[in-house]
Enzyme design. Structure first.
Site, PDB file in Angstrom:
ATOM      1  N   ARG A  59       0.829  -1.198   0.000  1.00  0.00           N
ATOM      2  CA  ARG A  59       0.000   0.000   0.000  1.00  0.00           C
ATOM      3  C   ARG A  59       0.866   1.251   0.000  1.00  0.00           C
ATOM      4  O   ARG A  59       2.036   1.220   0.345  1.00  0.00           O
ATOM      5  CB  ARG A  59      -0.914   0.018   1.219  1.00  0.00           C
ATOM      6  CG  ARG A  59      -2.012  -1.022   1.153  1.00  0.00           C
ATOM      7  CD  ARG A  59      -2.865  -1.005   2.397  1.00  0.00           C
ATOM      8  NE  ARG A  59      -3.561   0.269   2.544  1.00  0.00           N
ATOM      9  CZ  ARG A  59      -3.325   1.130   3.527  1.00  0.00           C
ATOM     10  NH1 ARG A  59      -2.402   0.893   4.431  1.00  0.00           N
ATOM     11  NH2 ARG A  59      -4.009   2.254   3.587  1.00  0.00           N
ATOM     12  N   LYS A 118       4.536  -7.561  11.789  1.00  0.00           N
ATOM     13  CA  LYS A 118       3.691  -7.773  10.608  1.00  0.00           C
ATOM     14  C   LYS A 118       3.816  -9.202  10.083  1.00  0.00           C
ATOM     15  O   LYS A 118       4.910  -9.687   9.819  1.00  0.00           O
ATOM     16  CB  LYS A 118       4.089  -6.782   9.510  1.00  0.00           C
ATOM     17  CG  LYS A 118       3.208  -6.869   8.267  1.00  0.00           C
ATOM     18  CD  LYS A 118       3.289  -5.586   7.465  1.00  0.00           C
ATOM     19  CE  LYS A 118       2.564  -5.699   6.143  1.00  0.00           C
ATOM     20  NZ  LYS A 118       2.388  -4.398   5.498  1.00  0.00           N
ATOM     21  N   ARG A 249       1.680   4.718  18.190  1.00  0.00           N
ATOM     22  CA  ARG A 249       2.719   5.625  18.717  1.00  0.00           C
ATOM     23  C   ARG A 249       3.732   4.809  19.518  1.00  0.00           C
ATOM     24  O   ARG A 249       3.364   4.014  20.388  1.00  0.00           O
ATOM     25  CB  ARG A 249       2.053   6.661  19.628  1.00  0.00           C
ATOM     26  CG  ARG A 249       2.998   7.647  20.235  1.00  0.00           C
ATOM     27  CD  ARG A 249       2.354   8.311  21.428  1.00  0.00           C
ATOM     28  NE  ARG A 249       1.480   9.404  21.056  1.00  0.00           N
ATOM     29  CZ  ARG A 249       0.461   9.821  21.803  1.00  0.00           C
ATOM     30  NH1 ARG A 249       0.140   9.202  22.918  1.00  0.00           N
ATOM     31  NH2 ARG A 249      -0.257  10.856  21.419  1.00  0.00           N
TER      32      ARG A 249
HETATM   33  C1  BTN Z   1       0.982  -3.996   2.286  1.00  0.00           C
HETATM   34  O1  BTN Z   1       1.455  -4.553   3.281  1.00  0.00           O
HETATM   35  O2  BTN Z   1       1.088  -2.774   2.111  1.00  0.00           O
HETATM   36  C2  BTN Z   1       0.256  -4.838   1.282  1.00  0.00           C
HETATM   37  C3  BTN Z   1       1.132  -5.941   0.755  1.00  0.00           C
HETATM   38  C4  BTN Z   1       0.453  -6.759  -0.317  1.00  0.00           C
HETATM   39  C5  BTN Z   1       1.405  -7.724  -0.966  1.00  0.00           C
HETATM   40  C6  BTN Z   1       0.697  -8.678  -1.904  1.00  0.00           C
HETATM   41  S1  BTN Z   1       1.771  -9.950  -2.476  1.00  0.00           S
HETATM   42  C7  BTN Z   1       0.589 -10.425  -3.667  1.00  0.00           C
HETATM   43  C8  BTN Z   1      -0.004  -9.154  -4.233  1.00  0.00           C
HETATM   44  N1  BTN Z   1       0.813  -8.662  -5.317  1.00  0.00           N
HETATM   45  C9  BTN Z   1       1.416  -7.518  -5.009  1.00  0.00           C
HETATM   46  O3  BTN Z   1       2.212  -6.908  -5.743  1.00  0.00           O
HETATM   47  N2  BTN Z   1       1.052  -7.113  -3.790  1.00  0.00           N
HETATM   48  C10 BTN Z   1       0.131  -8.053  -3.174  1.00  0.00           C
END
Ligand code: BTN
Length: 251
Positions: A59, A118, A249
């Site tokens: 994202r 994460k 935070r």
């Molecule tokens: C995030 O953590 O910001 C979202 C990560 C999403 C990763 C997945 S891997 C499969 C799909 N293809 C991508 O390029 N991104 C999502």
């Protein structure tokens, strides 16, 4: 690698007519690939797995890096027409968390966490599916750390599924989540976020914690609204955050 494609297809095809599953040894990004296909008019429901991505996307313009075998990277593409798109990533996150382990929590809006580390991220994108604007084509991308990756350069080591489910591999994780994920996306299309609200609450990693919004506003997280917005109590009162990135935070 054996992805158990037949079993997944048998489980999902009755829910999604025309469904196909596909595994690519390598692609730039499963989301990018399905968005390209949608723009070219290829909008049949598909679950596209990549054994490795050369340009995985997260994202907010971030990347998603993963070494082959260390993570499960896939996208589900399908025509979708929910009344309100808000909350879809929460519904997807709840469903995946429930299929993995009771210790998996949700960090609004798109991350799965274990002990504040994460475990997985979700990237949802939409394309117009032809000349009419409804339904749109949804591309739901999921990246899940399956084995502990090498943590060089990361301030906090990420979490991995094999801490919770010993001996699991990426196909095993996909086999757990594929059908429930499709069921949830279809339920979201019909019922919206409502069936997922209490389930999100029970795994909300931010609830009652001090958070800082990306614009610098400080507050305390108080769960989510019926449409999946994050409730944050700030100096200005209770506010609903619908899109800003929120971070906890530091203590
Ligand atoms: C995030 O953590 O910001 C979202 C990560 C999403 C990763 C997945 S891997 C499969 C799909 N293809 C991508 O390029 N991104 C999502």
């Amino acid at each position: 690698m054996n992805w158990g494609g037949e079993a997944i297809w048998e489980a999902v095809a009755p829910l999604l007519p025309g469904f196909t599953g596909e595994v690519l040894p390598q692609v730039d990004s499963t989301n990018t690939e399905l968005m390209r296909r949608a723009r070219a008019g290829r909008i049949e429901p598909v679950l596209l797995v990549a054994e490795s991505q050369t340009a995985g996307r997260g994202r907010l313009g971030r990347g998603w890096a993963s070494a082959p075998g260390d993570s499960l990277t896939f996208s589900l593409g399908l025509p979708l027409a929910p009344a309100d798109w808000a909350g879809l990533s929460l519904a997807v996150g709840v469903t995946i968390a429930e299929q993995l382990h009771p210790l998996v929590r949700l960090k609004w809006p798109n991350d799965l966490w274990v002990d504040d580390r994460k475990l997985a991220g979700i990237l949802i994108e939409t394309a117009n599916a032809g000349t009419h604007s409804l339904p749109r084509h949804a591309v739901i991308g999921v990246g899940i750390n399956v084995r502990q990756p090498k943590a060089e350069g990361l301030s906090t080591a990420p979490a991995a599924v094999d801490e919770l489910l010993a001996g699991t591999d990426a196909p095993g994780v996909l086999a757990r989540i594929a059908k429930p994920l499709v069921e949830s996306v279809l339920a979201f299309q019909t019922f919206g976020f409502a069936p997922f609200h209490a389930r999100f609450d029970s795994r909300d990693a931010l609830r009652d914690r001090a958070v800082v919004l990306s614009d610098g506003t400080a507050g305390t997280a108080h769960g989510v609204t019926d449409t999946g917005g994050l409730l944050v109590h700030t100096a200005a009162g209770m506010t609903t955050v619908t899109s800003a990135e929120v971070s906890v935070r530091p203590a």
